[in-house]
Write a protein that holds these residues in place. Sequence first.
Motif, PDB file in Angstrom:
ATOM      1  N   SER A  79     -51.579 106.494  74.699  1.00 41.33           N
ATOM      2  CA  SER A  79     -52.480 107.596  75.036  1.00 41.33           C
ATOM      3  C   SER A  79     -52.096 108.853  74.272  1.00 41.33           C
ATOM      4  N   HIS A 117     -52.019 100.237  90.567  1.00 37.99           N
ATOM      5  CA  HIS A 117     -52.706 101.328  89.872  1.00 37.99           C
ATOM      6  C   HIS A 117     -51.958 102.640  90.102  1.00 37.99           C
ATOM      7  N   SER A 182     -56.618 107.429  77.405  1.00 33.05           N
ATOM      8  CA  SER A 182     -56.240 106.047  77.687  1.00 33.05           C
ATOM      9  C   SER A 182     -57.168 105.051  77.004  1.00 33.05           C
ATOM     10  N   TRP A 183     -56.641 103.857  76.719  1.00 39.42           N
ATOM     11  CA  TRP A 183     -57.467 102.787  76.155  1.00 39.42           C
ATOM     12  C   TRP A 183     -58.606 102.426  77.096  1.00 39.42           C
ATOM     13  N   ARG A 184     -58.459 102.715  78.382  1.00 41.46           N
ATOM     14  CA  ARG A 184     -59.519 102.391  79.340  1.00 41.46           C
ATOM     15  C   ARG A 184     -60.808 103.146  79.036  1.00 41.46           C
ATOM     16  N   ASN A 185     -60.724 104.236  78.284  1.00 48.37           N
ATOM     17  CA  ASN A 185     -61.909 105.026  77.958  1.00 48.37           C
ATOM     18  C   ASN A 185     -62.476 104.706  76.582  1.00 48.37           C
ATOM     19  N   THR A 186     -61.957 103.677  75.935  1.00 48.04           N
ATOM     20  CA  THR A 186     -62.453 103.311  74.609  1.00 48.04           C
ATOM     21  C   THR A 186     -63.939 102.950  74.643  1.00 48.04           C
ATOM     22  N   TRP A 188     -66.189 104.051  76.710  1.00 53.22           N
ATOM     23  CA  TRP A 188     -66.973 105.283  76.891  1.00 53.22           C
ATOM     24  C   TRP A 188     -67.110 106.015  75.559  1.00 53.22           C
TER      25      TRP A 188
END
Length: 218
Positions: A79, A117, A182-186, A188
């Motif tokens: 991140s 989490h 974060s990669w979780r927002n890639t 988006w």
Amino acid sequence: MKQDNHWKRHLISFHSIHNGEVFSQIAQCRLCETRFSQGVLAHEPRPVVWAAPEAKILIAGQAPGLRVHHSGRPFDDCSGQRLRQWMGLCDAEFYDQNLCAILPMAFCFPGYNAAGHDLAPPAICAKTWRDRALKALPQISLTLLIGSYAQAWHLRDGLRVNDRLRNWRAYGENSFVLPHPSWRNTAWIKRNPWFETELIPALQARIGQIRKMAYDPA
């Protein structure tokens, strides 16, 4: 004139030392010791403090993750690499405390819930330290608000992160709203190409101005 400059430098040094005291106090904080000891990982507090009174750019994020908890270096992960790319800064510039102050909403890793989490930043951290820490940063010219927790605290507008991001120009050139890197927002980011084609260039241009003034004032 030389005498006036001498006293001016002395006064700046005095205020820098005085303002820096709060960061030393944060580094010793144990407010959440009981809370953390009863968590899934039963970890101890380790405030990650990365700021100096001379900083020009405020990076307001969420809280350290487990990797940063172990390293003691904020955004010491993937991140952080993405954030540095967004900002157009190399590692040395990003970690130069006279340029960047990194003030998360909680200075310690909050731990995990039963599902593995990240827990939310404990509110007591911001309630105890945030106003004092911000007052100790009198030279901030640019603020980056990363993610929902920092945006909600600083903006207090009741909006969702997506709404703020789509309206990012409304916050002016000295305040940028950003998603968590974060990669979780890639996904988006891919769905919203304007983020990389419009917002990021504007952010890098503003940071470039500040960097030039900080490193090459002439």
